[in-house]
Design a protein around this motif. Structure first.
Motif, PDB file in Angstrom:
ATOM      1  N   ALA A 312       0.848  -1.193   0.000  1.00  0.00           N
ATOM      2  CA  ALA A 312       0.000   0.000   0.000  1.00  0.00           C
ATOM      3  C   ALA A 312       0.879   1.237   0.000  1.00  0.00           C
ATOM      4  O   ALA A 312       1.959   1.263   0.605  1.00  0.00           O
ATOM      5  N   ILE A 313       0.404   2.292  -0.691  1.00  0.00           N
ATOM      6  CA  ILE A 313       1.107   3.571  -0.691  1.00  0.00           C
ATOM      7  C   ILE A 313       0.502   4.421   0.418  1.00  0.00           C
ATOM      8  O   ILE A 313      -0.695   4.683   0.443  1.00  0.00           O
ATOM      9  N   THR A 314       1.326   4.846   1.341  1.00  0.00           N
ATOM     10  CA  THR A 314       0.888   5.670   2.465  1.00  0.00           C
ATOM     11  C   THR A 314       1.740   6.936   2.517  1.00  0.00           C
ATOM     12  O   THR A 314       2.735   7.049   1.790  1.00  0.00           O
ATOM     13  N   PRO A 315       1.389   7.898   3.357  1.00  0.00           N
ATOM     14  CA  PRO A 315       2.246   9.083   3.493  1.00  0.00           C
ATOM     15  C   PRO A 315       3.681   8.742   3.880  1.00  0.00           C
ATOM     16  O   PRO A 315       4.596   9.529   3.659  1.00  0.00           O
ATOM     17  N   GLN A 316       3.896   7.579   4.464  1.00  0.00           N
ATOM     18  CA  GLN A 316       5.243   7.149   4.848  1.00  0.00           C
ATOM     19  C   GLN A 316       5.934   6.343   3.749  1.00  0.00           C
ATOM     20  O   GLN A 316       7.028   5.828   3.929  1.00  0.00           O
ATOM     21  N   GLY A 317       5.269   6.232   2.578  1.00  0.00           N
ATOM     22  CA  GLY A 317       5.845   5.475   1.474  1.00  0.00           C
ATOM     23  C   GLY A 317       5.203   4.111   1.345  1.00  0.00           C
ATOM     24  O   GLY A 317       4.126   3.845   1.890  1.00  0.00           O
ATOM     25  N   LEU A 318       5.851   3.215   0.601  1.00  0.00           N
ATOM     26  CA  LEU A 318       5.343   1.868   0.413  1.00  0.00           C
ATOM     27  C   LEU A 318       5.341   1.115   1.740  1.00  0.00           C
ATOM     28  O   LEU A 318       6.305   1.188   2.514  1.00  0.00           O
ATOM     29  N   GLN A 319       4.234   0.395   1.972  1.00  0.00           N
ATOM     30  CA  GLN A 319       4.098  -0.324   3.235  1.00  0.00           C
ATOM     31  C   GLN A 319       3.532  -1.710   2.962  1.00  0.00           C
ATOM     32  O   GLN A 319       2.460  -1.844   2.378  1.00  0.00           O
ATOM     33  N   PRO A 320       4.233  -2.774   3.345  1.00  0.00           N
ATOM     34  CA  PRO A 320       3.658  -4.118   3.195  1.00  0.00           C
ATOM     35  C   PRO A 320       2.526  -4.318   4.202  1.00  0.00           C
ATOM     36  O   PRO A 320       2.641  -3.941   5.364  1.00  0.00           O
ATOM     37  N   VAL A 321       1.446  -4.902   3.720  1.00  0.00           N
ATOM     38  CA  VAL A 321       0.261  -5.073   4.570  1.00  0.00           C
ATOM     39  C   VAL A 321      -0.247  -6.504   4.437  1.00  0.00           C
ATOM     40  O   VAL A 321      -0.578  -6.954   3.327  1.00  0.00           O
ATOM     41  N   ALA A 322      -0.318  -7.222   5.537  1.00  0.00           N
ATOM     42  CA  ALA A 322      -0.926  -8.556   5.541  1.00  0.00           C
ATOM     43  C   ALA A 322      -2.438  -8.413   5.467  1.00  0.00           C
ATOM     44  O   ALA A 322      -3.017  -7.457   6.009  1.00  0.00           O
ATOM     45  N   LEU A 323      -3.085  -9.354   4.802  1.00  0.00           N
ATOM     46  CA  LEU A 323      -4.540  -9.297   4.676  1.00  0.00           C
ATOM     47  C   LEU A 323      -5.204  -9.309   6.045  1.00  0.00           C
ATOM     48  O   LEU A 323      -6.201  -8.609   6.274  1.00  0.00           O
ATOM     49  N   ALA A 324      -4.642 -10.068   6.981  1.00  0.00           N
ATOM     50  CA  ALA A 324      -5.195 -10.098   8.343  1.00  0.00           C
ATOM     51  C   ALA A 324      -5.115  -8.726   8.991  1.00  0.00           C
ATOM     52  O   ALA A 324      -6.029  -8.316   9.720  1.00  0.00           O
ATOM     53  N   ASP A 325      -4.043  -7.979   8.728  1.00  0.00           N
ATOM     54  CA  ASP A 325      -3.901  -6.638   9.298  1.00  0.00           C
ATOM     55  C   ASP A 325      -4.885  -5.664   8.664  1.00  0.00           C
ATOM     56  O   ASP A 325      -5.371  -4.736   9.335  1.00  0.00           O
ATOM     57  N   LEU A 326      -5.163  -5.850   7.382  1.00  0.00           N
ATOM     58  CA  LEU A 326      -6.154  -4.980   6.723  1.00  0.00           C
ATOM     59  C   LEU A 326      -7.542  -5.199   7.330  1.00  0.00           C
ATOM     60  O   LEU A 326      -8.276  -4.240   7.603  1.00  0.00           O
ATOM     61  N   TYR A 327      -7.895  -6.449   7.574  1.00  0.00           N
ATOM     62  CA  TYR A 327      -9.174  -6.755   8.231  1.00  0.00           C
ATOM     63  C   TYR A 327      -9.217  -6.135   9.624  1.00  0.00           C
ATOM     64  O   TYR A 327     -10.235  -5.553  10.027  1.00  0.00           O
ATOM     65  N   ALA A 328      -8.106  -6.230  10.349  1.00  0.00           N
ATOM     66  CA  ALA A 328      -8.050  -5.645  11.682  1.00  0.00           C
ATOM     67  C   ALA A 328      -8.241  -4.137  11.626  1.00  0.00           C
ATOM     68  O   ALA A 328      -8.877  -3.543  12.510  1.00  0.00           O
ATOM     69  N   ALA A 329      -7.726  -3.475  10.600  1.00  0.00           N
ATOM     70  CA  ALA A 329      -7.905  -2.026  10.451  1.00  0.00           C
ATOM     71  C   ALA A 329      -9.370  -1.673  10.220  1.00  0.00           C
ATOM     72  O   ALA A 329      -9.880  -0.682  10.754  1.00  0.00           O
ATOM     73  N   TRP A 330     -10.060  -2.480   9.425  1.00  0.00           N
ATOM     74  CA  TRP A 330     -11.498  -2.259   9.218  1.00  0.00           C
ATOM     75  C   TRP A 330     -12.256  -2.423  10.541  1.00  0.00           C
ATOM     76  O   TRP A 330     -13.136  -1.625  10.866  1.00  0.00           O
ATOM     77  N   LEU A 331     -11.916  -3.472  11.297  1.00  0.00           N
ATOM     78  CA  LEU A 331     -12.608  -3.698  12.566  1.00  0.00           C
ATOM     79  C   LEU A 331     -12.337  -2.581  13.562  1.00  0.00           C
ATOM     80  O   LEU A 331     -13.248  -2.163  14.293  1.00  0.00           O
ATOM     81  N   ARG A 332     -11.088  -2.089  13.593  1.00  0.00           N
ATOM     82  CA  ARG A 332     -10.768  -1.010  14.536  1.00  0.00           C
ATOM     83  C   ARG A 332     -11.610   0.226  14.265  1.00  0.00           C
ATOM     84  O   ARG A 332     -12.159   0.836  15.199  1.00  0.00           O
ATOM     85  N   LEU A 333     -11.722   0.605  13.006  1.00  0.00           N
ATOM     86  CA  LEU A 333     -12.522   1.789  12.700  1.00  0.00           C
ATOM     87  C   LEU A 333     -14.006   1.509  12.921  1.00  0.00           C
ATOM     88  O   LEU A 333     -14.744   2.381  13.395  1.00  0.00           O
ATOM     89  N   LEU A 334     -14.451   0.295  12.607  1.00  0.00           N
ATOM     90  CA  LEU A 334     -15.850  -0.070  12.864  1.00  0.00           C
ATOM     91  C   LEU A 334     -16.171   0.061  14.345  1.00  0.00           C
ATOM     92  O   LEU A 334     -17.171   0.699  14.733  1.00  0.00           O
ATOM     93  N   TYR A 335     -15.341  -0.506  15.199  1.00  0.00           N
ATOM     94  CA  TYR A 335     -15.594  -0.439  16.632  1.00  0.00           C
ATOM     95  C   TYR A 335     -15.472   0.984  17.162  1.00  0.00           C
ATOM     96  O   TYR A 335     -16.185   1.376  18.099  1.00  0.00           O
TER      97      TYR A 335
END
Length: 531
Positions: A312-335
């Motif tokens: 993923a491209i972020t303000p900090q540059g390229l960042q490797p993201v595990a699919l499990a971590d992406l799901y966790a990010a969705w849950l964090r914002l949902l909660y």
């Protein structure tokens, strides 16, 4: 006896305290290990009624009879004490403990005893002189409670102000609660029964001491729930659920019994409340932790994302993201949005509550002070809740999601859309409306202003609109995030190949939710009354 599982072997398990005491007593008299220091802790909500004339009804399951021996002996010694009833559930006649004590109290007219045996084809009853065993069908205690004779007597005792005491396993305590509510339904329907039962709890007339019950390993549960599904249960229409240590609990009924008040339960509904539960040390308090078993309905389903990942491209540059971590990010914002929704619901609850001394003498009524509190709640929604729900956290989620799911979308696309909406005329009008309402409230009653009654009527219309639209907006954001999390839960390790379009489509809905909120408030705002 526990079965063999992936994490434990089949074995016969012994009670911790009882096994320790048994080993202690089996030691030789002269052994130093026979000596034991003890401390007696009296549960604060498990005491006899102050007025001894009030009836006492106790429900014991198995060894749950232990605290009632001393209690009923003390009751029998009270001068002019009221009626005493013991409803005892055991498996066999041999497991009806302290029979001699109950016989003495019953013979003296100081105790009425009802026994239900669940694993014996013989019933046990006291005939006024001795215990009598005779062939009878097996019966659980809740069934015994609901026989016509016992149900009628329980109803009369509760109407006479009886104090109720329950001790046993979680399942036993739950069955007693349900049977009592059935008895209370005599006055008119399930809703009335629930209200009467909660009133019993609120009046400190319902006391319980529950055993912690092992519920088995997480993966061995029969009912599983997706983590995102719990987010829907933070509304009175749907009920209230929460997650603690990977298990799902339906706390709809318990919310009305919580010693700290319903709002605490409502604040954590729809969330993973493990951290909050442990922070107040409920997990190390047996009196509290044992209650969980009464409301457990299943466990959170564990997902298999395998080794899937992306860049993923972020303000900090390229960042490797595990699919499990992406799901966790969705849950964090949902909660996070669920937590905001809960806080907003609590904040706006003052619309139906007493907020001034005058209102303590009657029903809540419109007032300038109430309007001020409601406007402050709306300002907090704009300043804190919407800003956080659609700000950096959402931008970060978009950067990660678009990076793993799209080669065309710019990582700044979604935050740019939000910036355009926030700078648009509808958003500007809503912010100006809030500021104008505060100014007009401060000027209420001043010269050249409409009468205070007209100002108050306008503020009532406005705050009703703001409360409805603020809640609708946060709920829409929650449901949007929930749909995104459901894509992961549906496809698991195949999310990036089978669900990427669905995820991007969900993310593209956020600008519309925010724009629709500002447009609706700006268009529906009531006109200011002329002076």
């Amino acid at each position: 006896r526990t079965p063999a599982t992936e994490v434990s072997r089949a074995a016969e398990r012994s009670g911790t305290a009882s096994s320790f005491l048994s080993r202690l007593m089996a030691a030789p008299d002269e052994a130093a290990e026979r000596r034991l220091s003890i401390k007696i802790v009296h549960p604060p909500r498990f005491a006899l009624p102050v007025d001894p004339r009030l009836p006492v009804v106790v429900f014991a399951g198995g060894t749950g009879i232990s605290p009632f021996r001393g209690m009923l002996l003390a009751r029998a010694a009270q001068h002019e004490g009221g009626e005493n009833w013991l409803f005892y559930g055991a498996r066999t006649p041999a497991e009806v403990y302290y029979q001699d004590d109950w016989a003495k109290l019953a013979s003296a007219g100081r105790l009425n005893v009802r026994v239900a045996l669940s694993q014996s084809d013989h019933g046990l009853r006291f005939d006024g002189q001795a215990w009598v065993s005779a062939p009878a069908p097996r019966r659980r205690l809740d069934v015994e409670m609901l026989t016509p004779e016992n149900a009628e007597r329980l109803w009369a005792l509760l109407e006479a102000g009886a104090h109720v005491y329950v001790c046993g396993r979680t399942g036993f305590a739950k069955s007693v609660q349900e049977a009592l509510q059935t008895v209370l339904a005599r006055s008119g329907g399930a809703d009335t029964a629930a209200a009467r039962f909660f009133a019993l709890v609120g009046a400190d007339r319902y006391h319980q001491e529950i055993f912690t019950t092992y519920g088995g390993p997480q993966f061995d549960q029969r009912q599983f729930f997706d983590a995102s599904s719990v987010a829907a249960y933070n509304q009175p229409e749907a009920g209230y659920r929460l997650i603690i240590s990977g298990r799902v609990y339906d706390v709809t009924e318990f919310g009305q019994m919580h010693p700290g008040g319903f709002k605490i339960i409502q604040s954590y509904a729809g969330l993973d409340a493990t951290f909050a539960y442990q922070k107040v040390q409920h997990d190390v308090n047996p009196e509290v932790d044992s209650l969980l078993g009464m409301y457990a309905i299943g466990a959170v389903r564990r997902l298999n994302f395998g080794p899937a990942w992306g860049l993923a491209i972020t303000p900090q540059g390229l960042q490797p993201v595990a699919l499990a971590d992406l799901y966790a990010a969705w849950l964090r914002l949902l909660y996070a949005v669920v937590e905001m929704e809960n806080a907003l619901l609590n904040d706006y609850s003052i619309r139906a509550e007493q907020v001034t001394y005058d209102e303590a003498r009657g029903a809540p009524h419109p007032s300038l002070y109430r309007a001020q509190l409601l406007l402050q709640t709306h300002a907090r929604c704009l300043r804190d809740y919407l800003t956080k729900a659609t700000g950096p956290a959402l931008a970060h989620l978009w950067a990660l999601t678009s990076g793993l799911c799209s080669e065309q979308h710019a990582y700044r696309w979604l935050p740019q859309q939000i910036e355009v909406i926030e700078a648009g005329p509808a958003a500007q009008a809503v912010r100006a409306l809030a500021a104008d309402a505060q100014a007009r409230l401060s000027a209420a009653g001043a010269p050249n202003q409409p009468p205070a009654a007209a100002t108050l009527a306008w503020l009532e219309q406005l705050t009703d609109l703001l409360a409805a639209e603020d809640r609708r907006c946060l709920n829409a954001l929650k449901r949007t995030l929930q749909r995104g999390a459901q894509v992961f839960e549906a496809h698991e390790q195949h999310t990036l190949t089978r669900g990427r379009r669905a995820l991007l489509a969900v993310m593209e809905e956020f600008p519309g939710v925010l724009a629709g909120y500002y447009t609706q408030v700006a268009q529906q705002a009531p006109a200011w009354p002329e002076a």
